[in-house]
Write an enzyme that holds these catalytic residues in place. Structure first.
Site, short mmCIF file in Angstrom:
data_model
loop_
_atom_site.label_atom_id
_atom_site.label_comp_id
_atom_site.label_asym_id
_atom_site.label_seq_id
_atom_site.Cartn_x
_atom_site.Cartn_y
_atom_site.Cartn_z
N ASN A 90 0.84 -1.19 0.00
CA ASN A 90 0.00 0.00 0.00
C ASN A 90 0.88 1.25 0.00
O ASN A 90 2.11 1.17 -0.04
CB ASN A 90 -0.94 -0.02 1.21
CG ASN A 90 -2.30 0.55 0.89
OD1 ASN A 90 -2.42 1.50 0.12
ND2 ASN A 90 -3.34 -0.02 1.50
N HIS A 120 24.92 1.92 10.80
CA HIS A 120 26.03 2.85 10.99
C HIS A 120 26.86 2.38 12.18
O HIS A 120 26.33 1.77 13.11
CB HIS A 120 25.50 4.27 11.23
CG HIS A 120 24.74 4.81 10.06
ND1 HIS A 120 25.35 5.45 9.02
CD2 HIS A 120 23.42 4.79 9.77
CE1 HIS A 120 24.45 5.81 8.13
NE2 HIS A 120 23.26 5.41 8.55
N THR A 170 13.22 -6.15 15.30
CA THR A 170 14.66 -6.03 15.47
C THR A 170 15.39 -7.37 15.35
O THR A 170 16.61 -7.39 15.19
CB THR A 170 14.99 -5.43 16.85
OG1 THR A 170 14.49 -6.31 17.88
CG2 THR A 170 14.35 -4.06 17.00
N ARG A 185 7.49 -8.74 19.55
CA ARG A 185 7.58 -10.01 20.28
C ARG A 185 6.45 -10.91 19.81
O ARG A 185 5.35 -10.42 19.48
CB ARG A 185 7.50 -9.79 21.79
CG ARG A 185 6.15 -9.32 22.25
CD ARG A 185 6.15 -8.79 23.68
NE ARG A 185 4.80 -8.51 24.15
CZ ARG A 185 4.08 -7.46 23.80
NH1 ARG A 185 4.56 -6.58 22.96
NH2 ARG A 185 2.85 -7.29 24.29
#
Length: 203
Positions: A90, A120, A170, A185
């Site tokens: 979308n 970085h 993550t 989670r």
């Protein structure tokens, strides 16, 4: 006697996942190409789907049959983004494909999803010197990414998994789970034949 000199180009270092400098003429040319194609794609007429499809195929590394990406689309290079068949993204997808981004078949991507491969250095001197790197992202078949979800560098999401709206992924997620939150989670597994719900919000 062997030499420790790294004679690779910055683009070769980037594609290998090693530290590289983005302020490089070869990379700048690739970025400009992507920006020009993005500009054309994002302003393409909705009543000319064939022209829009041609621009998308030229911009991306691969795009499967029946896949739709609603503009605006934002990428770094485009050529490192590959998406399978019958997938749908979308409005407002941001896919920063410094490293490869691989999206499977039948994937649903909500509004304003971000797929972020760049990284970085934590080391302040390396960061000040403008070194950076990237790690790939892989989205399995039949995944649903809810609106506003963010997937960070190096993450793989297994097939059939649902990521809730606004989640920040993550770490890798296994197949057949629902994951929500920041950081994302797993809250439950997905059983075959489950009734639909609004966990991930609308695509």
């Amino acid at each position: 006697m062997t030499s420790n000199v790294d004679d690779r180009t910055m683009r070769e270092r980037m594609l290998a996942g090693d530290l590289y400098l983005a302020d490089d003429p070869e990379l700048a040319e690739h970025l400009l190409r992507a920006e020009e194609l993005m500009e054309a794609y994002n302003s393409s007429p909705a009543r000319d789907p064939q022209a829009r499809r041609r621009l998308l195929a030229e911009l991306l590394g691969a795009v499967g049959e029946g896949t739709v990406i609603r503009p605006p689309l934002r990428v770094d290079y485009g050529s490192n983004l590959r998406i399978g068949a019958r997938s749908f993204a979308n409005y407002g997808l941001v896919a920063l494909d410094v490293a490869p981004i691989t999206i499977g078949d039948d994937v649903q991507i909500g509004t304003n999803v971000q797929l972020m491969t760049p990284t970085h250095p934590i080391d302040p001197e390396l960061r000040r010197a403008k070194w950076e790197a990237a790690r790939p992202i892989t989205i399995g078949d039949n995944v649903w990414l809810g609106s506003g979800a963010i997937v960070l560098a190096g993450v793989t999401i297994g097939g059939n998994t649902v990521v809730g709206a606004g989640a920040v992924v993550t770490r890798d997620l296994p197949p057949n789970v629902v994951a929500v939150g920041n950081p994302a989670r797993v809250i439950r597994t997905i059983e075959p034949g489950e009734a639909p719900d609004a966990t991930a919000s609308t695509p």
